[in-house]
Design a protein around this motif. Structure first.
Motif, PDB file in Angstrom:
ATOM      1  N   GLU A 201      89.549  27.086 136.820  1.00  0.00           N
ATOM      2  CA  GLU A 201      88.418  27.588 135.832  1.00  0.00           C
ATOM      3  C   GLU A 201      89.194  28.407 134.763  1.00  0.00           C
ATOM      4  O   GLU A 201      88.730  28.142 133.543  1.00  0.00           O
ATOM      5  CB  GLU A 201      87.398  28.286 136.385  1.00  0.00           C
ATOM      6  CG  GLU A 201      86.443  27.682 137.738  1.00  0.00           C
ATOM      7  CD  GLU A 201      85.396  28.513 138.401  1.00  0.00           C
ATOM      8  OE1 GLU A 201      85.639  29.677 138.264  1.00  0.00           O
ATOM      9  OE2 GLU A 201      84.263  28.013 138.651  1.00  0.00           O
ATOM     10  N   GLU A 202      89.900  29.219 135.081  1.00  0.00           N
ATOM     11  CA  GLU A 202      90.554  29.794 133.870  1.00  0.00           C
ATOM     12  C   GLU A 202      91.380  29.032 133.126  1.00  0.00           C
ATOM     13  O   GLU A 202      91.459  29.083 131.894  1.00  0.00           O
ATOM     14  CB  GLU A 202      91.665  31.016 134.518  1.00  0.00           C
ATOM     15  CG  GLU A 202      90.702  32.141 135.054  1.00  0.00           C
ATOM     16  CD  GLU A 202      89.908  32.844 133.967  1.00  0.00           C
ATOM     17  OE1 GLU A 202      90.365  33.064 132.921  1.00  0.00           O
ATOM     18  OE2 GLU A 202      88.545  33.148 134.405  1.00  0.00           O
ATOM     19  N   ALA A 203      91.936  28.011 133.621  1.00  0.00           N
ATOM     20  CA  ALA A 203      92.937  26.919 133.113  1.00  0.00           C
ATOM     21  C   ALA A 203      91.952  26.364 131.966  1.00  0.00           C
ATOM     22  O   ALA A 203      92.493  26.064 130.778  1.00  0.00           O
ATOM     23  CB  ALA A 203      93.675  26.183 134.064  1.00  0.00           C
ATOM     24  N   TYR A 204      90.899  25.799 132.486  1.00  0.00           N
ATOM     25  CA  TYR A 204      90.195  24.895 131.741  1.00  0.00           C
ATOM     26  C   TYR A 204      89.459  26.023 130.427  1.00  0.00           C
ATOM     27  O   TYR A 204      89.204  25.484 129.234  1.00  0.00           O
ATOM     28  CB  TYR A 204      89.073  24.180 131.900  1.00  0.00           C
ATOM     29  CG  TYR A 204      87.691  24.729 132.549  1.00  0.00           C
ATOM     30  CD1 TYR A 204      86.730  24.976 131.642  1.00  0.00           C
ATOM     31  CD2 TYR A 204      87.475  24.787 133.962  1.00  0.00           C
ATOM     32  CE1 TYR A 204      85.556  25.718 132.161  1.00  0.00           C
ATOM     33  CE2 TYR A 204      86.310  25.184 134.425  1.00  0.00           C
ATOM     34  CZ  TYR A 204      85.279  25.759 133.427  1.00  0.00           C
ATOM     35  OH  TYR A 204      84.122  26.182 134.000  1.00  0.00           O
ATOM     36  N   ARG A 205      89.238  26.959 130.800  1.00  0.00           N
ATOM     37  CA  ARG A 205      88.694  28.301 129.694  1.00  0.00           C
ATOM     38  C   ARG A 205      89.762  28.456 128.784  1.00  0.00           C
ATOM     39  O   ARG A 205      89.507  28.469 127.462  1.00  0.00           O
ATOM     40  CB  ARG A 205      88.189  29.342 130.373  1.00  0.00           C
ATOM     41  CG  ARG A 205      86.831  29.345 131.039  1.00  0.00           C
ATOM     42  CD  ARG A 205      86.690  30.588 131.484  1.00  0.00           C
ATOM     43  NE  ARG A 205      85.208  30.539 132.217  1.00  0.00           N
ATOM     44  CZ  ARG A 205      84.630  30.394 133.296  1.00  0.00           C
ATOM     45  NH1 ARG A 205      85.770  30.376 134.393  1.00  0.00           N
ATOM     46  NH2 ARG A 205      83.522  30.333 133.755  1.00  0.00           N
ATOM     47  N   ALA A 206      91.139  28.509 129.305  1.00  0.00           N
ATOM     48  CA  ALA A 206      92.321  28.732 128.391  1.00  0.00           C
ATOM     49  C   ALA A 206      92.552  27.645 127.272  1.00  0.00           C
ATOM     50  O   ALA A 206      92.600  27.613 126.310  1.00  0.00           O
ATOM     51  CB  ALA A 206      93.435  29.050 129.108  1.00  0.00           C
ATOM     52  N   ALA A 207      92.234  26.389 128.047  1.00  0.00           N
ATOM     53  CA  ALA A 207      92.392  25.038 127.140  1.00  0.00           C
ATOM     54  C   ALA A 207      91.523  25.052 126.166  1.00  0.00           C
ATOM     55  O   ALA A 207      91.565  24.555 125.056  1.00  0.00           O
ATOM     56  CB  ALA A 207      92.558  23.956 128.230  1.00  0.00           C
ATOM     57  N   TRP A 208      90.113  25.388 126.549  1.00  0.00           N
ATOM     58  CA  TRP A 208      89.097  25.348 125.550  1.00  0.00           C
ATOM     59  C   TRP A 208      89.316  26.396 124.362  1.00  0.00           C
ATOM     60  O   TRP A 208      89.145  25.931 123.227  1.00  0.00           O
ATOM     61  CB  TRP A 208      87.650  25.457 126.180  1.00  0.00           C
ATOM     62  CG  TRP A 208      86.600  25.738 125.247  1.00  0.00           C
ATOM     63  CD1 TRP A 208      85.873  26.622 124.853  1.00  0.00           C
ATOM     64  CD2 TRP A 208      86.097  24.652 124.345  1.00  0.00           C
ATOM     65  NE1 TRP A 208      84.800  26.342 123.860  1.00  0.00           N
ATOM     66  CE2 TRP A 208      85.223  25.165 123.276  1.00  0.00           C
ATOM     67  CE3 TRP A 208      86.764  23.194 124.126  1.00  0.00           C
ATOM     68  CZ2 TRP A 208      84.520  24.131 122.391  1.00  0.00           C
ATOM     69  CZ3 TRP A 208      86.047  22.612 123.041  1.00  0.00           C
ATOM     70  CH2 TRP A 208      85.096  23.137 122.345  1.00  0.00           C
ATOM     71  N   GLN A 209      90.037  27.525 124.646  1.00  0.00           N
ATOM     72  CA  GLN A 209      90.371  28.344 123.786  1.00  0.00           C
ATOM     73  C   GLN A 209      91.147  27.953 122.551  1.00  0.00           C
ATOM     74  O   GLN A 209      91.235  28.002 121.396  1.00  0.00           O
ATOM     75  CB  GLN A 209      90.594  29.875 124.027  1.00  0.00           C
ATOM     76  CG  GLN A 209      89.576  30.578 124.882  1.00  0.00           C
ATOM     77  CD  GLN A 209      90.119  31.737 125.605  1.00  0.00           C
ATOM     78  OE1 GLN A 209      91.241  32.156 125.826  1.00  0.00           O
ATOM     79  NE2 GLN A 209      89.026  32.767 125.926  1.00  0.00           N
ATOM     80  N   ALA A 210      92.162  27.131 122.963  1.00  0.00           N
ATOM     81  CA  ALA A 210      93.281  26.803 122.361  1.00  0.00           C
ATOM     82  C   ALA A 210      92.662  25.710 121.648  1.00  0.00           C
ATOM     83  O   ALA A 210      93.100  25.297 120.281  1.00  0.00           O
ATOM     84  CB  ALA A 210      94.244  26.168 123.476  1.00  0.00           C
ATOM     85  N   VAL A 211      91.920  24.691 121.967  1.00  0.00           N
ATOM     86  CA  VAL A 211      91.219  23.783 121.221  1.00  0.00           C
ATOM     87  C   VAL A 211      90.408  24.264 120.046  1.00  0.00           C
ATOM     88  O   VAL A 211      90.503  24.204 118.893  1.00  0.00           O
ATOM     89  CB  VAL A 211      89.960  22.830 121.948  1.00  0.00           C
ATOM     90  CG1 VAL A 211      89.307  21.952 121.090  1.00  0.00           C
ATOM     91  CG2 VAL A 211      90.898  21.958 122.939  1.00  0.00           C
TER      92      VAL A 211
END
Length: 124
Positions: free
Chosen positions: A66-76
Motif C-alpha cells: 500500500e505504501e508503494a502505490y501511495r509513493a508511486a501516486w505521489q511521484a505521478v
C-alpha cells in the motif's frame, strides 16, 4: 476518520478521479477496492483466520504494498510534465498490480476466495 486520519480509499479515489491516469490504472484501482472489500466482508463475518494476529499479518504483508502505490501516486502527482510522468505511471501500475495480488493472496491464505473483476478479460 474524525480524528483527521485519511480514509483508506482516499488515494485510490484520487487516482480514479485523475485525468493523468489511463484505463489500466482505473482497472487496477477497481480490483484493489474490490479485493479489499471482499476481504473486509469476510473479516466482518468473523471468519476464522481474522484474529488480532491476522491484522498484524495483514499490516506486515500488505502494508508495504500500500505504501508503494501511495509513493508511486505521489511521484505521478509531482511529475512536472507528461514526459516525466510516463515512467511514474508505469511505476504506479506495477505498484497497484502488486497491491492487488498481495491483498488477494492474503485473502486466499485466510481461506477467502476473492474474484478480480478485470474488464476486457474474457474469463470471469
Amino acid at each position: 476518520m474524525l480524528d483527521g486520519e485519511e480514509h483508506w480509499n482516499a488515494v485510490p479515489a484520487e487516482i480514479l478521479l485523475s485525468r493523468k491516469v489511463g484505463a489500466l490504472h482505473v482497472k487496477l484501482v477497481g480490483d484493489l477496492i474490490s479485493v479489499t472489500a471482499q476481504l473486509d466482508l469476510a473479516a466482518r463475518s468473523r471468519r476464522p483466520g481474522f484474529a488480532l494476529d491476522g491484522i498484524v499479518d495483514y499490516e506486515e504483508q500488505v502494508g508495504p504494498l500500500e505504501e508503494a502505490y501511495r509513493a508511486a501516486w505521489q511521484a505521478v502527482e509531482a511529475a512536472p510534465d507528461r514526459e516525466r510522468r510516463v515512467p511514474e505511471l508505469d511505476r504506479l501500475a506495477t505498484a497497484l498490480t502488486a497491491a492487488v495480488e498481495g491483498v488477494a493472496g492474503f485473502a486466499r491464505q485466510r481461506g477467502v476466495e476473492v474474484r478480480l473483476y478485470r474488464f476486457g478479460d474474457t474469463e470471469r
